[in-house]
Design a protein around this motif. Structure first.
Motif, PDB file in Angstrom:
ATOM      1  N   SER A  25      39.001  56.746  57.498  1.00 48.73           N
ATOM      2  CA  SER A  25      37.913  57.417  56.794  1.00 48.73           C
ATOM      3  C   SER A  25      38.317  58.873  56.550  1.00 48.73           C
ATOM      4  CB  SER A  25      36.618  57.349  57.604  1.00 48.73           C
ATOM      5  OG  SER A  25      36.776  57.974  58.857  1.00 48.73           O
ATOM      6  N   GLY A  26      37.659  59.481  55.562  1.00 47.99           N
ATOM      7  CA  GLY A  26      37.918  60.884  55.271  1.00 47.99           C
ATOM      8  C   GLY A  26      39.140  61.136  54.413  1.00 47.99           C
ATOM      9  N   LEU A  27      39.748  60.094  53.877  1.00 45.35           N
ATOM     10  CA  LEU A  27      40.902  60.247  52.983  1.00 45.35           C
ATOM     11  C   LEU A  27      40.838  59.168  51.920  1.00 45.35           C
ATOM     12  CD1 LEU A  27      44.165  58.935  54.747  1.00 45.35           C
ATOM     13  CD2 LEU A  27      41.880  58.129  55.216  1.00 45.35           C
ATOM     14  N   THR A  28      41.561  59.403  50.829  1.00 46.59           N
ATOM     15  CA  THR A  28      41.632  58.395  49.766  1.00 46.59           C
ATOM     16  C   THR A  28      42.689  57.386  50.195  1.00 46.59           C
ATOM     17  OG1 THR A  28      41.034  60.091  48.150  1.00 46.59           O
ATOM     18  CG2 THR A  28      41.918  58.009  47.306  1.00 46.59           C
ATOM     19  N   PHE A  29      42.237  56.360  50.865  1.00 49.76           N
ATOM     20  CA  PHE A  29      43.110  55.437  51.588  1.00 49.76           C
ATOM     21  C   PHE A  29      44.214  54.871  50.703  1.00 49.76           C
ATOM     22  CE2 PHE A  29      44.127  52.757  55.056  1.00 49.76           C
ATOM     23  CZ  PHE A  29      44.349  51.473  54.570  1.00 49.76           C
ATOM     24  N   SER A  30      43.876  54.491  49.497  1.00 53.62           N
ATOM     25  CA  SER A  30      44.831  53.798  48.630  1.00 53.62           C
ATOM     26  C   SER A  30      45.968  54.699  48.160  1.00 53.62           C
ATOM     27  CB  SER A  30      44.119  53.201  47.423  1.00 53.62           C
ATOM     28  OG  SER A  30      43.521  54.228  46.657  1.00 53.62           O
ATOM     29  N   THR A  31      45.894  55.978  48.429  1.00 55.52           N
ATOM     30  CA  THR A  31      46.957  56.898  48.018  1.00 55.52           C
ATOM     31  C   THR A  31      47.927  57.207  49.156  1.00 55.52           C
ATOM     32  OG1 THR A  31      45.739  58.932  48.533  1.00 55.52           O
ATOM     33  CG2 THR A  31      45.419  57.968  46.335  1.00 55.52           C
ATOM     34  N   TYR A  32      47.746  56.577  50.289  1.00 56.41           N
ATOM     35  CA  TYR A  32      48.595  56.825  51.454  1.00 56.41           C
ATOM     36  C   TYR A  32      49.400  55.602  51.851  1.00 56.41           C
ATOM     37  CZ  TYR A  32      46.445  61.320  52.411  1.00 56.41           C
ATOM     38  OH  TYR A  32      46.025  62.625  52.332  1.00 56.41           O
ATOM     39  N   THR A  33      50.663  55.817  52.144  1.00 56.23           N
ATOM     40  CA  THR A  33      51.445  54.823  52.861  1.00 56.23           C
ATOM     41  C   THR A  33      50.908  54.764  54.284  1.00 56.23           C
ATOM     42  OG1 THR A  33      53.440  55.222  51.560  1.00 56.23           O
ATOM     43  CG2 THR A  33      53.748  54.313  53.776  1.00 56.23           C
ATOM     44  N   MET A  34      50.746  53.569  54.805  1.00 53.88           N
ATOM     45  CA  MET A  34      50.228  53.404  56.155  1.00 53.88           C
ATOM     46  C   MET A  34      51.305  52.814  57.056  1.00 53.88           C
ATOM     47  SD  MET A  34      47.230  54.634  55.985  1.00 53.88           S
ATOM     48  CE  MET A  34      46.664  54.193  57.632  1.00 53.88           C
ATOM     49  N   GLY A  35      51.385  53.342  58.254  1.00 50.16           N
ATOM     50  CA  GLY A  35      52.412  52.882  59.172  1.00 50.16           C
ATOM     51  C   GLY A  35      51.865  52.596  60.553  1.00 50.16           C
ATOM     52  N   TRP A  36      52.633  51.815  61.293  1.00 48.27           N
ATOM     53  CA  TRP A  36      52.362  51.564  62.706  1.00 48.27           C
ATOM     54  C   TRP A  36      53.565  52.045  63.520  1.00 48.27           C
ATOM     55  CZ3 TRP A  36      47.848  49.996  64.831  1.00 48.27           C
ATOM     56  CH2 TRP A  36      46.905  49.378  63.986  1.00 48.27           C
ATOM     57  N   PHE A  37      53.266  52.734  64.586  1.00 48.70           N
ATOM     58  CA  PHE A  37      54.263  53.189  65.544  1.00 48.70           C
ATOM     59  C   PHE A  37      53.846  52.704  66.928  1.00 48.70           C
ATOM     60  CE2 PHE A  37      56.888  56.421  63.319  1.00 48.70           C
ATOM     61  CZ  PHE A  37      56.208  56.446  62.102  1.00 48.70           C
ATOM     62  N   ARG A  38      54.764  52.792  67.865  1.00 50.16           N
ATOM     63  CA  ARG A  38      54.408  52.478  69.237  1.00 50.16           C
ATOM     64  C   ARG A  38      55.143  53.410  70.187  1.00 50.16           C
ATOM     65  NH1 ARG A  38      57.323  46.558  70.167  1.00 50.16           N
ATOM     66  NH2 ARG A  38      59.452  47.329  70.503  1.00 50.16           N
ATOM     67  N   GLN A  39      54.558  53.560  71.366  1.00 48.29           N
ATOM     68  CA  GLN A  39      55.171  54.402  72.385  1.00 48.29           C
ATOM     69  C   GLN A  39      54.968  53.764  73.749  1.00 48.29           C
ATOM     70  OE1 GLN A  39      53.905  58.523  72.386  1.00 48.29           O
ATOM     71  NE2 GLN A  39      55.754  59.158  73.463  1.00 48.29           N
TER      72      GLN A  39
END
Length: 123
Positions: A25-39
């Motif tokens: 929320s709070g961003l134009t989602f469709s304009t962002y690459t989305m990633g998953w990281f782990r630690q």
């Protein structure tokens, strides 16, 4: 403000599956690459998978080897990580992140981060 909220983590046995979700929320989602990281404890944060703005292409860490699938629903502002054939070495806190770059595999490429969700795989 921008919020990324992960869910779906938990305890699973070796060979099991989990589906993580990340609601944005709070961003134009469709304009962002989305990633998953782990630690994992005592280790650096590492890239897992990323998906392009349209969902048409993905980037993958070598260790994934077809076990994990990333997808997104731009109508729901949500990105998913389906994890199958889980191994004890997959135990980590999993984070979703948003990047304004089209190609983003480094943590420094990402602008926004969620708080993470714990995944524990028992042997």
């Amino acid at each position: 403000q921008v919020q990324l909220v992960e869910s779906g983590g938990g305890l699973v046995q070796t060979g099991g599956s989990l589906r993580l979700s990340c609601a944005a929320s709070g961003l134009t989602f469709s304009t962002y690459t989305m990633g998953w990281f782990r630690q994992a404890p005592g280790k650096e944060r590492e890239f897992v998978k990323a998906i392009s703005r349209s969902g048409g292409s993905t980037l993958n860490a070598d260790f994934v080897k077809g076990r994990f699938t990333i997808s997104r629903d731009n109508a729901k502002n949500t990105v998913y990580l389906q994890m199958n054939s889980l191994k004890p070495e997959d135990t980590a806190v999993y984070y979703c992140a948003a990047s304004h770059y089209a190609h983003a595999t480094g943590a420094h490429d990402y602008d926004y981060w969620g708080q993470g969700t714990q995944v524990t795989v028992s042997s």
